[in-house]
Motif scaffolding. Structure first.
Motif, PDB file in Angstrom:
ATOM      1  N   VAL A  38       0.592   4.036  -2.949  1.00 32.04           N
ATOM      2  CA  VAL A  38       0.244   5.577  -2.844  1.00 32.04           C
ATOM      3  C   VAL A  38       1.511   6.410  -3.213  1.00 32.04           C
ATOM      4  O   VAL A  38       1.359   7.408  -3.851  1.00 32.04           O
ATOM      5  CB  VAL A  38       0.217   5.869  -1.140  1.00 32.04           C
ATOM      6  CG1 VAL A  38       0.155   6.904  -0.947  1.00 32.04           C
ATOM      7  CG2 VAL A  38      -1.072   5.179  -0.587  1.00 32.04           C
ATOM      8  N   ALA A  63       0.955  12.490  -2.434  1.00 33.22           N
ATOM      9  CA  ALA A  63       0.416  11.341  -1.825  1.00 33.22           C
ATOM     10  C   ALA A  63       1.492  10.932  -0.858  1.00 33.22           C
ATOM     11  O   ALA A  63       2.769  10.411  -1.087  1.00 33.22           O
ATOM     12  CB  ALA A  63       0.123  10.410  -2.867  1.00 33.22           C
ATOM     13  N   LEU A  66      -3.809  12.242   0.476  1.00 28.44           N
ATOM     14  CA  LEU A  66      -4.012  12.502  -0.952  1.00 28.44           C
ATOM     15  C   LEU A  66      -4.231  14.155  -1.147  1.00 28.44           C
ATOM     16  O   LEU A  66      -5.030  14.609  -0.341  1.00 28.44           O
ATOM     17  CB  LEU A  66      -4.964  11.614  -1.835  1.00 28.44           C
ATOM     18  CG  LEU A  66      -4.735  10.031  -1.675  1.00 28.44           C
ATOM     19  CD1 LEU A  66      -5.796   9.533  -2.405  1.00 28.44           C
ATOM     20  CD2 LEU A  66      -3.259   9.769  -2.087  1.00 28.44           C
ATOM     21  N   VAL A  86       0.670  -1.216   0.121  1.00 30.49           N
ATOM     22  CA  VAL A  86       0.022   0.079   0.157  1.00 30.49           C
ATOM     23  C   VAL A  86       0.956   1.156   0.081  1.00 30.49           C
ATOM     24  O   VAL A  86       0.438   2.275  -0.711  1.00 30.49           O
ATOM     25  CB  VAL A  86      -0.915  -0.189   1.170  1.00 30.49           C
ATOM     26  CG1 VAL A  86      -1.534   1.320   1.219  1.00 30.49           C
ATOM     27  CG2 VAL A  86      -1.988  -1.166   1.186  1.00 30.49           C
ATOM     28  N   VAL A 114      -3.177   7.350   4.999  1.00 27.32           N
ATOM     29  CA  VAL A 114      -2.896   7.812   3.512  1.00 27.32           C
ATOM     30  C   VAL A 114      -3.489   9.223   3.491  1.00 27.32           C
ATOM     31  O   VAL A 114      -4.462   9.547   3.898  1.00 27.32           O
ATOM     32  CB  VAL A 114      -3.654   6.979   2.619  1.00 27.32           C
ATOM     33  CG1 VAL A 114      -3.379   7.547   1.090  1.00 27.32           C
ATOM     34  CG2 VAL A 114      -3.392   5.497   2.701  1.00 27.32           C
ATOM     35  N   VAL A 122     -11.121   0.190   4.022  1.00 26.54           N
ATOM     36  CA  VAL A 122     -10.446   1.859   3.716  1.00 26.54           C
ATOM     37  C   VAL A 122     -11.668   2.862   4.064  1.00 26.54           C
ATOM     38  O   VAL A 122     -12.771   2.685   3.588  1.00 26.54           O
ATOM     39  CB  VAL A 122     -10.106   2.009   2.137  1.00 26.54           C
ATOM     40  CG1 VAL A 122      -9.561   3.350   2.211  1.00 26.54           C
ATOM     41  CG2 VAL A 122      -9.392   0.836   1.813  1.00 26.54           C
ATOM     42  N   CYS A 137       1.961   8.061   2.821  1.00 28.93           N
ATOM     43  CA  CYS A 137       1.678   7.321   4.164  1.00 28.93           C
ATOM     44  C   CYS A 137       2.587   7.948   5.188  1.00 28.93           C
ATOM     45  O   CYS A 137       4.041   7.729   5.074  1.00 28.93           O
ATOM     46  CB  CYS A 137       2.126   6.119   3.637  1.00 28.93           C
ATOM     47  SG  CYS A 137       0.917   5.323   2.439  1.00 28.93           S
ATOM     48  N   THR A 183      -8.156   9.021  -5.736  1.00 28.77           N
ATOM     49  CA  THR A 183      -9.043   8.286  -4.775  1.00 28.77           C
ATOM     50  C   THR A 183      -9.293   7.159  -5.152  1.00 28.77           C
ATOM     51  O   THR A 183      -9.152   5.770  -4.524  1.00 28.77           O
ATOM     52  CB  THR A 183     -10.052   9.253  -4.146  1.00 28.77           C
ATOM     53  OG1 THR A 183      -9.694  10.280  -3.619  1.00 28.77           O
ATOM     54  CG2 THR A 183     -11.051   8.436  -3.206  1.00 28.77           C
ATOM     55  N   VAL A 197      -5.801  -0.911  -3.253  1.00 27.27           N
ATOM     56  CA  VAL A 197      -5.756  -1.750  -1.975  1.00 27.27           C
ATOM     57  C   VAL A 197      -6.657  -3.118  -2.126  1.00 27.27           C
ATOM     58  O   VAL A 197      -6.150  -4.063  -1.689  1.00 27.27           O
ATOM     59  CB  VAL A 197      -6.529  -0.649  -1.105  1.00 27.27           C
ATOM     60  CG1 VAL A 197      -6.814  -1.509   0.301  1.00 27.27           C
ATOM     61  CG2 VAL A 197      -5.553   0.491  -0.613  1.00 27.27           C
ATOM     62  N   ILE A 246       0.731   6.602  -6.927  1.00 32.99           N
ATOM     63  CA  ILE A 246      -0.392   7.327  -7.325  1.00 32.99           C
ATOM     64  C   ILE A 246       0.079   8.690  -7.399  1.00 32.99           C
ATOM     65  O   ILE A 246      -0.099   9.732  -8.211  1.00 32.99           O
ATOM     66  CB  ILE A 246      -1.311   7.195  -6.218  1.00 32.99           C
ATOM     67  CG1 ILE A 246      -2.039   5.964  -6.499  1.00 32.99           C
ATOM     68  CG2 ILE A 246      -2.461   8.314  -6.300  1.00 32.99           C
ATOM     69  CD1 ILE A 246      -2.955   5.517  -5.251  1.00 32.99           C
ATOM     70  N   LEU A 305      -6.589   4.538  -5.489  1.00 32.27           N
ATOM     71  CA  LEU A 305      -6.524   4.104  -3.906  1.00 32.27           C
ATOM     72  C   LEU A 305      -7.047   2.948  -3.478  1.00 32.27           C
ATOM     73  O   LEU A 305      -6.711   1.693  -3.199  1.00 32.27           O
ATOM     74  CB  LEU A 305      -6.335   5.377  -3.086  1.00 32.27           C
ATOM     75  CG  LEU A 305      -6.112   4.479  -1.495  1.00 32.27           C
ATOM     76  CD1 LEU A 305      -4.779   4.276  -1.200  1.00 32.27           C
ATOM     77  CD2 LEU A 305      -6.459   5.668  -0.518  1.00 32.27           C
TER      78      LEU A 305
END
Length: 415
Positions: free
Chosen positions: A252, A265, A290, A248, A288, A322, A267, A302, A309, A255, A305
């Motif tokens: 991210v 983006a 964004l 993940v 996360v 999520v 984490c 979005t 996931v 992305i 994501l």
């Protein structure tokens, strides 16, 4: 009435006040740790209130603990021009994030007092509670309640990692006030802030005229697998939640790169359960963040994501949840306020440019209830949310002078 030619702040006094405030919560590495609704936050508020009262201001506090220090106008029935930011910091924060906007607003008032200037509209300095969101999520929750984005009950029920409710923290420190939160007219709102990015310094500019702020969405991603012994469990039979979390994080990151320019983006936090050396993790939790200045592109990020996931969970035999916990759209600041900022910078002969805010600020919520604009100053290396955060005194003075001229244009000088 035209603005007087000597309309400027006392830069030395501004810097001295910034340095004095930075002593509250000072860290060994030169930063500040002043988490919201802690004893250190209370100490900062008390110093700010004393300074305001020394400047002849009347300080009111609302039910979220936000402070509003008012300088009377010629007609106090008129809505005030509000200026300000926040005094809380990140756990390893700097001296200027937030504090610059509050203390520059105070210096603005001090300088008006020195010059004997009267404005038609009152001027209010705002110090909003819990802008950072580092103790209580979401960020900017007090200005969000002020603007009607959150209910007061929702905000007071937010909890920190120890399970302490925001409302209880306010009560324990006696920081909640009697005033209602929001629900009143504001002529205009201005916020001065360090850029928190490298553009202004790298381009050798004095001031950024903020025209927009990024849309943001925060998510909590929980992946659930099966806890089992790290030795006897064959690799092909594992349902490792931490492996999913690692993928993940990479998703991210991809992305963010996939929606350039302007996308961000991140984490920022990960927790693993049961967090034992010889147990395959059965659950992992990842945050996360964004951001993008285009709502359509933010929607696409979005979707990427959510799809990504679920694909990761399917590949690894995990379940995935999520949850979107915080969101606001792209903010376009008021043209008349932006023009006032741009005109002030030009009149002062400052090098300036239009800029988009990548971060969230109280001004984003205030823009829902009042004409609003922001002013950015450079910060060294673009570093913020870091003990190494720094700026030059002349940058602080330049930003405060733009703030002063833009605010009094809206407040209307009469003498």
């Amino acid at each position: 009435m035209n603005q007087p030619t000597n309309l400027s702040v006392n830069g030395e006094r501004l810097w001295a006040s910034l340095m004095e405030m930075a002593e509250i919560g000072a860290t060994p590495k030169g930063g500040v740790n002043r988490l919201t609704l802690t004893e250190l936050d209370r100490d900062a508020r008390q110093l700010f209130q004393r300074w305001c009262e020394d400047a002849g201001l009347t300080v009111a506090v609302d039910a979220m603990g936000s402070m509003f220090a008012r300088r009377p106008g010629q007609d106090n029935a008129l809505p005030p021009v509000m200026i300000g930011s926040h005094l809380d910091t990140q756990p390893t924060g700097g001296k200027f994030d937030g504090a610059l906007g509050v203390i520059a607003a105070l210096e603005l008032v001090r300088s008006l007092n020195d010059l004997g200037v009267t404005t038609r509209h009152p001027i209010e300095i705002a110090n909003f509670t819990n802008e950072e969101g580092s103790r209580f999520t979401p960020a900017m929750v007090a200005s969000g309640v002020f603007a009607g984005a959150f209910s007061l009950d929702y905000a007071l029920a937010r909890t920190d990692d120890a399970g302490v409710k925001l409302g209880d923290a306010l009560s324990d420190l006696n920081l909640a006030g009697p005033e209602p939160v929001g629900g009143r007219d504001i002529k205009a709102f201005f916020e001065l802030h360090i850029e928190q990015g490298p553009i202004l310094e790298e381009d050798e500019l004095d001031v950024g005229v903020v025209t927009h702020a990024n849309g943001q969405r925060w998510f909590d991603v929980t992946l659930t697998g099966v806890e089992s012994h790290a030795g006897p469990t064959p690799m092909e039979r594992r349902k490792d939640a931490l492996v999913g979390a690692a993928r993940v994080v990479d998703l991210v990151h991809s992305i963010g790169h996939g929606y350039l320019p302007n996308a961000c983006a991140t984490c920022g936090r990960i927790e693993v359960f049961p967090a034992s050396r010889n147990v395959i993790p059965g659950r992992a939790w990842v945050t996360v963040d964004l951001r993008h200045p285009d709502d359509v592109r933010l929607d696409q990020m979005t979707s990427a994501l959510l799809t990504g996931v679920q694909d990761i969970a399917t590949q690894l035999g995990l379940s995935a949840d999520v949850k979107e916990i915080f969101a606001f759209p792209v903010t376009t600041f008021d043209q008349s306020c932006v023009d006032a900022v741009r005109k002030a910078a030009a009149d002062l002969g400052l090098r300036h440019c239009d800029i988009v805010s990548g971060a969230g600020h109280d001004a984003v919520y205030m823009a829902r209830v009042a004409p609003t604009a922001m002013i950015f100053t450079p910060c060294i290396g673009g570093i913020s949310h870091n003990e190494a955060e720094d700026m030059k005194p002349e940058w602080a003075t330049a930003g405060a002078n733009v703030l002063l001229r833009a605010a009094v244009e809206m407040a209307e000088i009469v003498t």
